[in-house]
Every structure is written in structure tokens, then in C-alpha cells.
Design a protein around this motif. Structure first.
Motif, short mmCIF file in Angstrom:
data_model
loop_
_atom_site.label_atom_id
_atom_site.label_comp_id
_atom_site.label_asym_id
_atom_site.label_seq_id
_atom_site.Cartn_x
_atom_site.Cartn_y
_atom_site.Cartn_z
N ARG A 80 -10.69 -5.33 -13.26
CA ARG A 80 -11.16 -3.77 -13.00
C ARG A 80 -10.24 -3.54 -14.14
O ARG A 80 -9.35 -3.55 -13.44
CB ARG A 80 -11.26 -2.92 -12.04
CG ARG A 80 -12.48 -3.03 -10.96
CD ARG A 80 -12.31 -1.90 -9.77
NE ARG A 80 -13.32 -3.38 -9.00
CZ ARG A 80 -13.57 -2.64 -7.68
NH1 ARG A 80 -12.76 -1.71 -6.81
NH2 ARG A 80 -14.74 -2.66 -7.06
N ALA A 84 -8.15 4.34 -13.93
CA ALA A 84 -8.06 4.80 -12.17
C ALA A 84 -8.09 4.23 -10.84
O ALA A 84 -7.28 3.52 -9.81
CB ALA A 84 -9.37 5.75 -11.96
N GLY A 87 -4.46 2.75 -11.30
CA GLY A 87 -3.59 3.21 -11.37
C GLY A 87 -3.42 3.85 -10.02
O GLY A 87 -2.28 4.25 -8.87
N THR A 88 -4.47 3.04 -8.89
CA THR A 88 -4.11 3.33 -7.53
C THR A 88 -3.16 2.39 -7.05
O THR A 88 -2.87 2.34 -6.08
CB THR A 88 -5.88 3.14 -6.68
OG1 THR A 88 -6.77 3.64 -7.51
CG2 THR A 88 -5.82 2.99 -5.41
N PHE A 89 -2.75 1.89 -7.74
CA PHE A 89 -1.89 0.79 -7.32
C PHE A 89 -0.54 1.11 -8.09
O PHE A 89 0.39 0.22 -8.19
CB PHE A 89 -1.93 -0.90 -7.49
CG PHE A 89 -3.56 -1.73 -6.48
CD1 PHE A 89 -3.90 -1.01 -5.08
CD2 PHE A 89 -4.75 -1.54 -7.51
CE1 PHE A 89 -4.55 -1.38 -4.33
CE2 PHE A 89 -5.93 -1.52 -6.89
CZ PHE A 89 -5.78 -1.11 -4.77
N ALA A 90 -0.39 2.32 -8.67
CA ALA A 90 1.31 2.20 -9.48
C ALA A 90 2.06 2.21 -8.82
O ALA A 90 3.44 1.60 -9.43
CB ALA A 90 0.42 3.55 -9.87
N THR A 91 2.17 2.71 -7.21
CA THR A 91 3.56 2.66 -6.80
C THR A 91 3.48 1.80 -5.38
O THR A 91 1.74 1.60 -5.12
CB THR A 91 4.22 3.87 -6.29
OG1 THR A 91 5.24 3.41 -6.19
CG2 THR A 91 3.84 4.54 -5.85
N VAL A 106 -10.10 -6.76 -6.63
CA VAL A 106 -10.61 -7.03 -4.71
C VAL A 106 -10.80 -7.84 -4.45
O VAL A 106 -11.55 -9.39 -4.83
CB VAL A 106 -11.73 -6.41 -4.88
CG1 VAL A 106 -12.00 -5.75 -3.33
CG2 VAL A 106 -10.67 -4.95 -5.62
N ASP A 149 -5.50 -7.31 -4.68
CA ASP A 149 -6.18 -6.09 -4.02
C ASP A 149 -6.72 -7.00 -2.55
O ASP A 149 -8.11 -7.43 -2.41
CB ASP A 149 -6.54 -4.97 -4.11
CG ASP A 149 -7.09 -4.42 -3.17
OD1 ASP A 149 -6.44 -4.55 -1.78
OD2 ASP A 149 -8.07 -3.58 -2.92
N THR A 151 -6.74 -6.48 1.12
CA THR A 151 -7.69 -5.35 1.78
C THR A 151 -8.73 -5.86 1.51
O THR A 151 -10.19 -5.74 2.20
CB THR A 151 -7.82 -4.50 1.38
OG1 THR A 151 -7.70 -3.49 0.11
CG2 THR A 151 -6.14 -3.19 1.61
N GLY A 152 -10.07 -5.90 0.32
CA GLY A 152 -11.18 -6.70 0.30
C GLY A 152 -11.64 -7.36 0.93
O GLY A 152 -12.47 -7.94 1.79
#
Ligand SMILES: Cc1cc2nc3c(=O)[nH]c(=O)nc-3n(C[C@H](O)[C@H](O)[C@H](O)COP(=O)(O)OP(=O)(O)OC[C@H]3O[C@@H](n4cnc5c(N)ncnc54)[C@H](O)[C@@H]3O)c2cc1C
Ligand code: SF4
Ligand code: SF4
Lengths: 544, 320
Positions: A80, A84, A87-91, A106, A149, A151-152
Motif C-alpha cells: 500500500r 492514508a 500515515g496510519t503508522f507515522a508515529t 499487512v 504491520d 497485526t494482520g
């Protein structure tokens, strides 16, 4: 048998959708050597009076990204690249370190991750692994490259109530694991009190609970792991199988592989018999905490302060028998007050110090907000607390959670702990009007000493290590990044001075690593890292 | 009071993932309140995340768990209002025709507002009305419930007709949890009670619950009034010994997982995974539901007897 730097092709039974490539002999190491500090780009006028550590010296600039992206998509992996999604993982939970990945993957299975890492090695693209993202020093923030990520991958694979083990995908949140285990009336051993840290992320950093004085840290619960190495091999490891890899991955800050599955110890679920003791002296409370731990007098213990003159020692038990033993043998030896006698004591204290009424009012308010949260009727039955992790974790998020969570910590041996806490307390006082300290012991496993090298466990700790988190109450106020940073540095400096360690020893506090562990240890680990991860792609800005 | 915090307040703590059926199914942060809020914080528009927004089941579980007190479902509905769903035309047409239908009003102080599933089960509906001793409202507002869910502005004529049947009313018992939440916001002075709460307060129903039952709370109404109802159901649990579809945070685990396209019949519902998760590992002999939608979901995957709350009394008489 797995050996670091072994570049042989994967075994036939390993899932692999890409042709295996050995690492090119022409490989160039990054321009700035890992482990060295580059020039500080912050203007000197911004640093007046602030001792500052330069961090993340070598940032990846995006070379070859398009070719990498095409190759990874050819392997069938969804990448991806929309703002957006990135940005979900920007910090991370710390909210002081910001970085944007070029793309997000993911995690879905070990084979997909193996493919990703092989292609990343080939194109020298950094991969940052993220579980719950609850680090506070930017360790799970990607400064370019791929954000993986985890969490997938969060399904429970098998619960064995006879052997008391669970096999789970490693991206699972401890709380989701607890939800599944409870359907079999089981529980995990110990996990961070926050609900949303992941198993994989925690095994890599430690994991402290209020039962850690008895059961050890979360990382010590792992019996075996499935790991994808930085060169894309899928390997099962444990104390007896590929022990070399197991030692480095446990408490290894994701440097030596991505944990994709874990077999963990579990235990039958029990509600808690809770007791709270109140102290006006930190040192006395710490001495009593250590007395309980040394004598195995409680199943759970920890200290939480509202102020340094209002210190709460929490003691709890899994069974009536353990509680009765405590009452018979230990309770009277504790120097803490009960709730009402402490309230009276405080009334006396402030009656003699009327100029401190604002402090008294803060204490009163804090108690009024916090205590009902810990006694909610839906979690208390017949004086037993059900689902303690929910009760404590929700309180943590409610009262301490915000977009910036500045939680420096110190870990020391038992004998240095009181001094470390008292010095850290003075630092907190200097920087913030209100703060909380959370103190807990960690029982160590002698046979796991090799796991502990260059980790949160201090090298000189005996049977127990002790940790303290220093958590300022932000209370909606705005502080500069430099204020936070110099506060953290002041806390971390105590660790260097006392020869301790930290729960979080990576990311933005990378500059401390050599000061704490010394060149010999760090260089040895760096050599292992280079062998295991020739292009230094995996979690590259965290430690080295 | 409903918080006015919006996506900007999101700290990314992920607590909402733990309770989200949409996330549970997809294991993808983009399909969660966390994903929505972070996408918006990084410049996404409602259009950029339209597919994700329509996937939300509006179960409301994320509202009470959010430590930043973001009104998540309010935020989602607000974003949906900026989008146009393919099913919107049908919903609007339905509202228009409802607005024109004549209404014969029966005066009462309490009325029952059924949901779509109850309207399709008239026998159970009249049994509930008889048990509670109240009439069924002449205008059920099922089209309005759908419009709220689709983010469609409710036409004033339609609202006028809906409210016309409420003259003299002191209390309304509502089966649709989303409509209940919406009306509570719109008319704070009116006394709205969910059907689940009304029936579970009934002495006959309470006495009929057994320790081997699994009681399935309808999530939307429960989460809309979580802090009060968590205590109500905890008392019921203590009294009956029944198991509940509550997770460790005392959030109701939905038995169904229906996105708007599924509700509108554009895609077939697939509740099996969610309903199985509710039952996973439980040793029970009967399932008691507040919502008929949940009954249908369980009946597809288990042989365990499923009864609606209103049928409990009869179950007791028959000794089932
Ligand atoms: C509010 C709050 C409360 C906290 N309370 C506690 C507490 O009570 N006790 C405690 O011990 N800690 C606590 N912490 C710290 C936090 O829980 C730990 O940092 C945590 O365990 C990290 O887990 P995570 O899944 O969030 O990991 P992440 O933050 O996602 O990652 C941690 C590190 O591991 C790497 N990583 C992540 N997943 C994997 C994987 N599968 N394989 C390999 N590497 C991986 C990341 O790259 C990163 O370097 C708290 C933090 C916060 C913000
Ligand atoms: S309302 Fe339900 S489905 Fe929608 S985001 Fe919240 S928890 Fe998920
Ligand atoms: S619970 Fe609230 S603050 Fe936390 S991630 Fe979800 S929306 Fe954001």
C-alpha cells in the motif's frame, strides 16, 4: 541447524514464491556506518542548555524503491502506497518520533514475509516491523522503506490445556490472546498492562506485569518461536532447537528476525484477591516490595505513585491459601497504611503544612478519579478482582494515555534500585508538576542469561531485576520536544551512571546504547547482525 | 453526554480494534476506527476511504472503549453523509412513500417501535406487545433507521409523520439500537428504552433465565448507553448465573456482522464467523437473544436451541 549468515537456499518444505538469491558480493554498506553518530542537523541555537543525543544517523533515501515495489508485487504481496495507509503508522505511542514508510505490507503468513525480506535484501530496502506500535522512542516507526504491520497475523492456532501451552501468530495483541484463552478458562502468564501490545513486539523487548516478580517477563514465557530471518529463511527455534537464533530474537528488538508464531506457557485463569498499602516514603515502599519478592510472599506486587508522598504498594494473590499465608506471615511486617489510616495521616500532614493545600487538593482529586476506576462493580465480585489486565490497562489509557506518551524508564539490580528511583524522582520533580512512577520486579531465569545480554535486563542483576517507569502527567499542557528529550536524557543518564539498563533501549535513545553496554558488547552484536542481515534492512534504525 | 471529540483526537492506541467485528474479520487496521481516524489525520477524504466506511457494521463497540472519548459512530455517520451509496435511492424512495401513507393514531403513553426483523415476524411482535402490555407504534420508522445508517438526511415531511404518532407519549421502547441512539440525540427529553432492556427487566423473563443459558445482548443499544447498561446486565448475570456475549472489557460481541450493502440486500450477509466466535468454547444448553437477526445467525451454525427473550416465559411453561 541454523547459523547466522548461513546463505544456503531454504529447505524444500518452506513456502517460497520467489527464486532464492544469494546476497550480491558487490554489496555496499550504508554511507554512515551503523553505530556511529553523524553530524547533528539541529542548529546549535536550538540546543541551548540541553544535552542532546543525535539519533538515526543514516536515513534511507528511497533508492530503488520502484524496482523493489514491482518485484514485491510480482511475488503476489499487496503493497500500500497511499498517503492514508502510510500515515496510519507515522508515529508510535510516544508521539515524538515521526517517519513515513514508502509502503505498508499487512503481514499474512511467514511465506509472504520471507519473500518480502528476500526482495528487501536484494534491493537494500529497510523493513520496519510493527506490532502494537507501543514503543515510545520511535522503534516501531519506519523512516522510509516498508512498514510491516504484524497485526494482520493475529490468530490463535492451538491451545493445549493439558500441556499448558498456546501456539499463536505473533502479531496478536495480548488482550486478544486473553479473550481466546478465557474461553478455555486459561490465561497467559504475564504481559504489559496496556491491552494492545503484541506478542511478537513484546517478546522482542521484555514485557513486564505485576506478576513478573514471580513469573518473570513475558519474553521468558516463550517456549519456541517461528522466525523469519532477515534473509528470508523460516526457522523454528527454542532453547534446544536453533538456540543460537532463539537467544538473539528473544529480547533482541527485532534485529535478528521477524517473529511470526510463538508457543507460550499458559496457566489456569484466577481472579485476584487485592490489597493496597499506602506509604509516604518511596524508599520504605521499595524496601517492602523487595521484602515480599525475596520471600515469595505474594503472587503480584508493584508500586504506583500518585505523588512521591503518596505511594501505593499493590499486593495480590491467586488463591485464598496464598492470601492467608501472607496475612499470617507478612502483612504485619509491611510499613504501609491502610486506605483510611493513610487518609488520616495525610490530613495530619497537610494540617501542619497549610501552604501545601494545592498539593492536597491534587491528591484528593486524583484519588477521586482513579480509585472508582479500580473498583468498578462489573469487575469486582465477592471481593475478587476479575480481569485485572482490563482494569489496570483501561486506567492506564484513561489517565496516562494521550498522543504523546513520554515514559522513560530505568532497570537496575535490586540493590541499586532505590537509589535509581529516588534520583529519577528528583528529575521528574524538576521537569513536571505531576507524574507517576510505576515500579515492579522481574524474576530472572538463570538458564536464560544468554538471552539477557544487551537487553533491558541489567548485566549485574542477580535473581531479580527491578524497573521503574517515570511517567509525567501531560494534563493537556504543551511541552516542547526538547523539554521531553532533556527530561528523558536526564533519566537515562542515571542508568548510565548506575550501570543499569532500560525497558526501551532503542530508537531515539540509540545514542545511549554504547554508553550503557560498552563497545565490546555492541560490536559483537553488530557483527552478528551484519552476518544475519547483510544489507542491514531489518529494523535498521532501532539499535545499530 | 455524547463527546464531540473527532478523528483529530485519536492517539492510535488500537483499543477499538480489540472489539471491532470488521477488524476481527479482516485483521486490517484500515477497517477499524483506528484506521479511519489515522487516514483522516493524514489528509484522506471520506471518498478515499469510502469502501472501508461502508463496511462498518455500526455495532458501536468502539465508542465506549475509546480512551480519547471519540464519538466514533457519530464520526462514521458524519463521513457517510458526505458519500452517496448505491442503495440510497431506494431508501429515499421508501421514505417518500412512507411520508405519504395515511396514519391512524392510537393514543397511549408507551409504545413499541419494532425493527425490520420483528416487522417480518408479526406473531412474535404481538407476543412482545402483549407481554409488555403496550401497543405497537403505527409508524415503525424502519426506513428512517436505514436512512440513518446510510447517512441520508431525513426528509422533514417524513420526520413529521413519524413524530405525529408520538403525541402524548411518555416512553418509547425501541428494537433498533441505531435508531434509538439517533432519536436520543434528537429528542433528549423523551424517555427511550431498548427492547432488550425492557424485556430483561420484566420479572417473568428474568425468572426464566437459567445458568446454562447464553444471553445475547443486542450490541447497538447496549453500547449507546454502555455505562448504565453494563451495570444492568451485570445484575442480571449475578441473578441468573447465565453467560453473556460480553468480552473481557464487558463489550457486547455482535453475533452478526452486517455492513450497509449487506443490510440493503446488495451482498449476502455472512454472519457465520462472528456467530461462531460468540459460541466458541462455551458450554451452554440454550441461547437467549434480544434480536431476531441474531437468532437467524445462530440457527445457521448450531443445533443449540435459540429463543427470543419474549419466548422465554413460554419456554419455561413447556419445560424446554
Ligand atoms: C500506555 C503504555 C503502557 C505500557 N505498559 C507497559 C507495561 O505495563 N509493561 C511493559 O513491559 N511495557 C509497557 N509498555 C511498553 C510496551 O508495551 C512495549 O514496548 C510493548 O510490549 C511493545 O509491544 P508492541 O507490540 O507494541 O511492539 P512494537 O512497538 O510494535 O514493537 C517493538 C519493537 O519490536 C519490533 N517488533 C514488533 N513486532 C515484531 C515481531 N513480530 N517480530 C520482530 N520484531 C518485532 C519493532 O520493530 C520494535 O522494534 C507500555 C507502553 C505504553 C504506550
Ligand atoms: S462501529 Fe463496530 S464495526 Fe464500526 S468501527 Fe466501531 S467497532 Fe468496528
Ligand atoms: S480507541 Fe480511539 S484513540 Fe484509540 S485508536 Fe481507536 S479511535 Fe483512536
Amino acid at each position: 541447524m541454523f547459523k547466522f549468515g548461513d546463505n544456503s537456499p531454504p529447505a524444500a518444505n518452506q513456502e517460497c514464491r520467489l527464486p532464492y538469491r544469494t546476497f550480491p558480493a558487490t554489496f555496499q554498506y550504508p554511507a554512515v556506518e551503523p553505530g556511529t553518530l553523524g553530524p547533528c542537523p539541529v542548529g546549535s541555537d536550538a540546543l541551548q542548555g540541553i544535552k542532546r543525543q543525535q539519533t538515526n544517523p543514516s536515513r534511507w533515501k528511497g533508492q530503488g524503491w520502484q524496482d523493489f515495489a514491482a518485484a514485491i508485487r510480482t511475488a503476489g504481496t499487496e503493497l500500500r502506497e497511499q498517503a492514508a495507509a502510510r500515515g496510519t503508522f507515522a508515529t508510535d505511542a510516544g508521539g515524538t518520533s515521526y517517519g513515513m514508510p514508502h509502503g505498508v505490507v499487512v503481514a499474512r503468513n511467514a511465506g509472504q514475509i520471507a519473500d518480502l525480506l528476500r526482495v528487501a535484501q536484494q534491493f537494500q530496502v529497510p523493513v520496519t516491523v510493527r506490532g502494537g506500535g507501543l514503543t515510545t522512542e520511535g522503534e516501531s516507526v519506519a523512516f522510509g522503506g516498508v512498514l510491516l504491520d504484524m497485526t494482520g497475523m493475529s490468530r490463535v492456532l492451538h491451545i493445549d490445556t493439558d500441556a499448558l501451552t498456546v501456539r499463536t501468530e505473533a502479531g496478536i495483541f495480548w488482550h486478544s490472546l486473553a479473550e481466546e484463552l478465557r474461553r478455555s478458562n486459561m490465561d497467559y502468564l504475564s504481559a504489559p498492562l496496556n491491552l494492545t501490545s503484541s506478542v511478537g513486539g513484546t517478546l522482542g523487548v521484555g514485557g513486564i506485569d505485576v506478576n513478573s516478580p514471580r513469573l518473570g517477563c513475558s519474553a521468558d514465557q516463550a517456549l519456541s518461536l517461528q522466525v523469519v530471518t532477515p534473509t528470508g529463511e523460516i526457522i523454528e527455534c527454542s532453547d534446544t532447537k536453533n538456540a543460537d537464533l532463539f537467544q538473539r530474537v528473544i529480547l533482541g528488538y527485532g534485529q535478528f528476525g521477524v517473529i511470526t508464531e510463538a508457543t507460550l506457557k499458559i496457566r489456569p485463569y484466577t481472579p485476584l484477591r487485592m490489597h493496597y498499602f499506602y506509604y509516604s516514603s518511596l524508599r520504605t515502599a521499595i524496601e517492602d516490595l523487595q521484602l515480599l519478592d525475596r520471600n515469595d510472599a505474594s503472587d503480584y506486587s508493584g508500586i504506583l505513585t500518585i505523588m512521591d508522598c503518596a505511594v501505593n504498594l499493590l499486593v495480590a494473590f491467586d488463591t485464598d491459601e496464598r492470601e492467608a499465608e501472607f496475612k499470617a506471615n507478612w502483612q504485619q511486617r509491611l510499613r504501609g497504611y491502610g486506605e483510611w489510616s493513610f487518609a488520616l495521616h495525610m490530613v495530619g500532614r497537610y494540617a501542619l503544612r497549610p501552604w501545601k493545600l494545592a498539593e492536597a487538593w491534587y491528591l484528593f482529586q486524583r484519588k477521586r478519579e482513579l480509585f472508582p476506576e479500580l473498583h468498578r462493580s462489573e469487575y469486582m465480585r465477592d471481593n475478587l478482582m476479575f480481569d485485572r489486565s482490563v482494569v489496570f490497562s483501561r486506567a492506564v489509557w484513561k489517565f496516562w494515555g494521550c498522543k504523546q506518551m513520554v515514559i522513560p524508564d530505568l532497570a537496575t539490580s535490586a540493590d541499586k534500585f532505590a537509589e535509581a528511583v529516588e534520583r529519577g524522582n528528583l528529575v521528574c520533580r524538576k521537569y513536571f508538576p505531576h507524574y507517576t512512577l510505576y515500579l515492579v520486579g522481574i524474576k530472572l531465569r538463570p538458564e536464560h542469561r544468554p538471552h539477557y545480554e544487551m537487553s533491558c535486563i541489567p548485566a549485574d542483576a542477580g535473581d531479580w531485576a527491578y524497573g521503574c517507569e517515570f511517567e509525567p502527567m501531560i494534563d493537556g499542557k504543551v511541552y516542547s520536544r526538547d523539554h521531553f528529550q532533556s527530561f528523558k536524557n536526564a533519566i537515562y543518564d542515571i542508568g548510565v551512571d548506575l550501570g543499569g539498563s532500560y525497558y526501551r533501549f532503542g530508537g531515539m535513545m540509540k545514542g545511549y546504547i554504547r554508553r550503557v553496554f560498552g563497545d565490546e558488547v555492541v560490536d559483537r552484536h553488530l557483527a552478528m547482525k551484519r552476518k544475519a542481515d547483510p544489507a542491514m534492512i531489518l529494523n535498521r534504525d532501532v539499535i545499530f | 453526554m455524547i463527546s464531540t471529540n473527532d478523528h483529530a483526537a485519536c492517539s492510535g492506541c488500537s483499543l477499538c480494534l480489540l472489539v471491532c467485528p470488521m477488524w476481527r474479520h479482516s485483521r486490517d487496521i484500515a477497517l477499524s476506527a483506528h484506521g479511519y481516524a489515522k487516514a483522516l489525520q493524514h489528509g484522506a477524504s471520506a471518498n478515499d476511504i469510502a469502501a472501508e466506511l461502508w463496511s462498518c457494521t455500526l455495532c458501536g463497540a468502539c465508542d465506549p472503549v475509546c480512551p480519547e472519548q471519540i464519538n466514533v459512530t457519530g464520526m462514521i455517520l458524519d463521513l457517510r453523509r458526505r458519500l452517496e451509496h448505491v442503495g440510497s435511492t431506494t431508501v429515499r424512495a421508501r421514505m417518500e412513500s412512507e411520508a405519504l401513507r395515511p396514519l391512524a393514531i392510537q393514543h397511549a403513553t408507551v409504545k413499541l417501535l419494532p425493527d425490520q426483523a420483528l416487522l417480518e415476524s408479526p406473531e412474535l411482535l404481538s407476543r412482545i406487545a402483549a407481554l409488555l402490555g403496550i401497543p405497537v407504534a403505527e409508524d415503525d420508522g424502519a426506513d428512517i433507521a436505514l436512512a440513518v445508517e446510510a447517512g441520508i438526511i431525513i426528509q422533514p415531511q417524513r420526520m413529521q409523520r413519524f413524530l405525529a404518532s408520538w403525541r402524548g407519549l411518555k416512553k418509547i421502547i425501541i428494537a433498533d439500537g441505531l435508531l434509538l441512539k439517533h432519536l436520543r440525540q434528537l429528542l433528549p427529553a423523551m424517555n427511550f428504552v431498548s427492547l432488550g432492556e425492557a424485556l430483561s427487566t420484566h420479572a417473568v423473563v428474568r425468572r426464566s433465565l437459567r445458568a446454562t443459558d447464553l444471553y445475547v445482548i443486542e450490541p447497538r443499544a447496549y453500547h449507546a448507553d454502555f455505562h448504565r447498561l453494563v451495570k444492568h446486565y451485570d445484575r442480571l448475570r449475578a441473578e441468573s448465573g447465565s453467560a453473556f456475549n460480553l468480552d473481557l472489557q464487558r463489550i457486547a460481541i455482535p453475533a452478526t456482522s452486517r455492513s450497509l450493502p449487506q443490510r440493503l440486500g446488495l451482498i449476502a450477509p455472512d454472519d457465520n464467523e462472528q456467530a461462531r466466535w460468540v459460541l466458541h468454547g462455551r458450554r451452554i444448553s440454550r441461547i437467549v437473544v434480544e434480536s431476531l437477526e441474531d437468532r437467524a445467525a445462530f440457527e445457521k451454525i448450531t443445533d443449540i436451541r435459540v429463543v427470543h427473550l419474549a419466548e422465554l416465559a413460554e419456554d419455561k411453561v413447556c419445560g424446554k
